[in-house]
Design an enzyme around this catalytic site. Structure first.
Site, PDB file in Angstrom:
ATOM      1  N   GLY A   1      14.915  15.391   2.480  1.00 55.89           N
ATOM      2  CA  GLY A   1      13.602  16.262   1.949  1.00 55.89           C
ATOM      3  C   GLY A   1      12.228  15.745   0.805  1.00 55.89           C
ATOM      4  O   GLY A   1      11.949  16.244   0.373  1.00 55.89           O
ATOM      5  N   GLY A   2      12.459  13.575   1.943  1.00 52.90           N
ATOM      6  CA  GLY A   2      10.860  13.663   1.852  1.00 52.90           C
ATOM      7  C   GLY A   2      10.046  14.156   2.469  1.00 52.90           C
ATOM      8  O   GLY A   2      10.397  14.642   3.624  1.00 52.90           O
TER       9      GLY A   2
ATOM     10  N   MET B   1       8.725  12.925   4.978  1.00 55.79           N
ATOM     11  CA  MET B   1       8.898  12.332   6.573  1.00 55.79           C
ATOM     12  C   MET B   1      10.177  12.870   6.999  1.00 55.79           C
ATOM     13  O   MET B   1      10.319  13.262   8.336  1.00 55.79           O
ATOM     14  CB  MET B   1       8.606  10.563   6.838  1.00 55.79           C
TER      15      MET B   1
ATOM     16  N   GLU C   1      20.375  13.487   2.075  1.00 59.95           N
ATOM     17  CA  GLU C   1      19.585  13.448   0.545  1.00 59.95           C
ATOM     18  C   GLU C   1      20.477  12.590  -0.642  1.00 59.95           C
ATOM     19  O   GLU C   1      21.951  12.363  -0.564  1.00 59.95           O
ATOM     20  CB  GLU C   1      18.813  14.456   0.206  1.00 59.95           C
TER      21      GLU C   1
ATOM     22  N   ALA D   1      10.784  -0.120  13.722  1.00 64.43           N
ATOM     23  CA  ALA D   1       9.449  -0.228  13.475  1.00 64.43           C
ATOM     24  C   ALA D   1       8.157   0.494  12.886  1.00 64.43           C
ATOM     25  O   ALA D   1       9.212   1.233  11.812  1.00 64.43           O
ATOM     26  CB  ALA D   1       8.894   0.515  15.217  1.00 64.43           C
ATOM     27  N   ALA D   2       7.372  -0.453  12.876  1.00 59.36           N
ATOM     28  CA  ALA D   2       6.923  -0.461  11.445  1.00 59.36           C
ATOM     29  C   ALA D   2       5.672   0.816  11.499  1.00 59.36           C
ATOM     30  O   ALA D   2       4.910   1.943  10.769  1.00 59.36           O
ATOM     31  CB  ALA D   2       5.792  -1.687  10.704  1.00 59.36           C
ATOM     32  N   ASN D   3       5.601   1.189  12.680  1.00 63.31           N
ATOM     33  CA  ASN D   3       4.487   2.552  13.182  1.00 63.31           C
ATOM     34  C   ASN D   3       5.589   2.477  14.418  1.00 63.31           C
ATOM     35  O   ASN D   3       5.271   2.427  15.688  1.00 63.31           O
ATOM     36  CB  ASN D   3       3.386   2.377  13.123  1.00 63.31           C
TER      37      ASN D   3
ATOM     38  N   HIS E   1      -8.849   5.492   6.202  1.00 65.32           N
ATOM     39  CA  HIS E   1      -8.144   6.424   5.355  1.00 65.32           C
ATOM     40  C   HIS E   1      -8.865   7.072   4.201  1.00 65.32           C
ATOM     41  O   HIS E   1      -9.861   6.712   3.402  1.00 65.32           O
ATOM     42  CB  HIS E   1      -6.863   5.806   5.395  1.00 65.32           C
TER      43      HIS E   1
ATOM     44  N   LYS F   1      -5.370   5.823  -0.506  1.00 60.36           N
ATOM     45  CA  LYS F   1      -4.544   4.869  -0.119  1.00 60.36           C
ATOM     46  C   LYS F   1      -5.123   3.640  -1.115  1.00 60.36           C
ATOM     47  O   LYS F   1      -6.010   3.059  -1.447  1.00 60.36           O
ATOM     48  CB  LYS F   1      -4.902   4.177   1.306  1.00 60.36           C
TER      49      LYS F   1
END
Ligand code: NAD
Length: 273
Positions: free
Chosen positions: A13-14, A16, A36, A124-126, A157, A161
């Site tokens: 549900g987030g 992402m 969830e 992975a951070a990205n 950004h 942020k």
């Protein structure tokens, strides 16, 4: 790897989570489960309807335990404590896990490393394929230019942020520093104001722009005498992370228990530059 991996989405549900559900369907894979928090008001909802892509007949449930047997791999973009719990369940059942959650402390990272000896884990951070390709290009440029150019990292950004420079800008700086045998802790320059003196060749400069609704832009300049190379990545929405994570999920099914990153997923270790 099975032809159509059965993928479970944790934190469905987030922000992402919903995009990950879309990405699984876009890639032609099977959404096998959607999870969830146990107290979430979304339990029982249809995952496809929640993600805005129509009914998929996959109900949101309140615990991974309930559905882990239906999954070949799960994708976790939740929160550190939840991720550790999900790792525990995955290692017990030998199910692969792709983790995007950031902000894990050292103890949680150590648990991730230990879990990866029993079940395959991608971390992975990205997850953006474009960002990871950009980093590979930065390594190539750094290796070829060496100390003959000045290097500046510029990132932009949205106005909400709260940290600067971005984690991705720092990842880029780290990759450049490592390739050049420099130490980012010593060589990064985050501010210039007043009498700065001439630029040191060793410096890796960071410039930050904040404003409006910019999703995320990074440019690295390799500035020499008489020419300049710029490597730029622009994100226009969060689908780039989700598509990369789904690619990682399809890749990791059936692999040996180990910790992998996007360099493994994208086969960078086999590409000589
Ligand atoms: P979000 O707060 O919108 O979503 C997180 C979801 O996880 C929420 O719906 C929450 O209810 C759910 N959740 C929490 N505990 C749970 C549990 N025990 N079981 C199941 N679900 C649970 O946040 P977001 O913007 O989607 O980001 C999630 C994480 O992913 C953050 O750590 C963020 O930094 C990270 N992230 C990583 C990348 C990457 O490329 N690695 C990209 C984007 C976001």
């Amino acid at each position: 790897m099975s032809a159509t991996p059965r993928i479970g989405i944790l934190g469905a549900g987030g922000r992402m989570g919903r995009i990950l559900i879309q990405a699984v369907e876009q890639a032609g894979f099977k959404l096998a489960a959607a999870v969830e928090r146990p107290e979430s008001s979304l339990l029982g909802a249809d995952a496809g309807e929640l993600a805005g892509i129509g009914r998929l007949d996959v109900k949101i449930v309140g615990s991974l335990e309930e559905v882990v047997k239906d999954c070949d791999v799960v994708i976790d973009f939740t929160a550190p404590v939840a991720t550790v719990n999900h790792l525990k369940i995955c290692r017990e059942h030998g199910v692969a896990i792709v983790i995007g959650t950031t902000g894990m402390n050292d103890e949680q990272k150590a648990y991730l490393d230990a879990s990866a000896t029993e079940t395959p884990v991608v971390y992975a951070a990205n997850y953006s394929v474009g960002v990871n390709v950009s980093i590979k290009l930065l390594e190539l440029a750094s290796k070829v230019f060496g100390d003959t150019v000045d290097i500046e990292v510029i990132e932009a950004h949205h106005r909400h942020k709260v940290d600067a420079p971005s984690g991705t800008a720092l990842m880029m700086g780290e990759a450049i520093a490592e390739t050049l045998g420099r130490d980012l802790k010593q060589d990064a320059v985050y501010h210039r104001e007043g009498y700065t003196g001439p630029r040191e060749r060793q410096s890796i400069g960071f410039q930050t722009i904040r404003g409006g609704d910019i999703v995320g832009e990074h440019t690295v300049m390799f500035i020499g005498e008489g020419e300049r190379v710029e490597i730029t990545h622009k994100a226009t929405n969060r689908m780039n992370f989700a598509a990369g994570a789904v690619r990682a999920a399809a890749w990791v099914v059936g692999r040996e228990a180990r910790k992998y990153d996007m360099k493994d997923v994208l086969g960078f270790n086999d590409i000589q530059v």
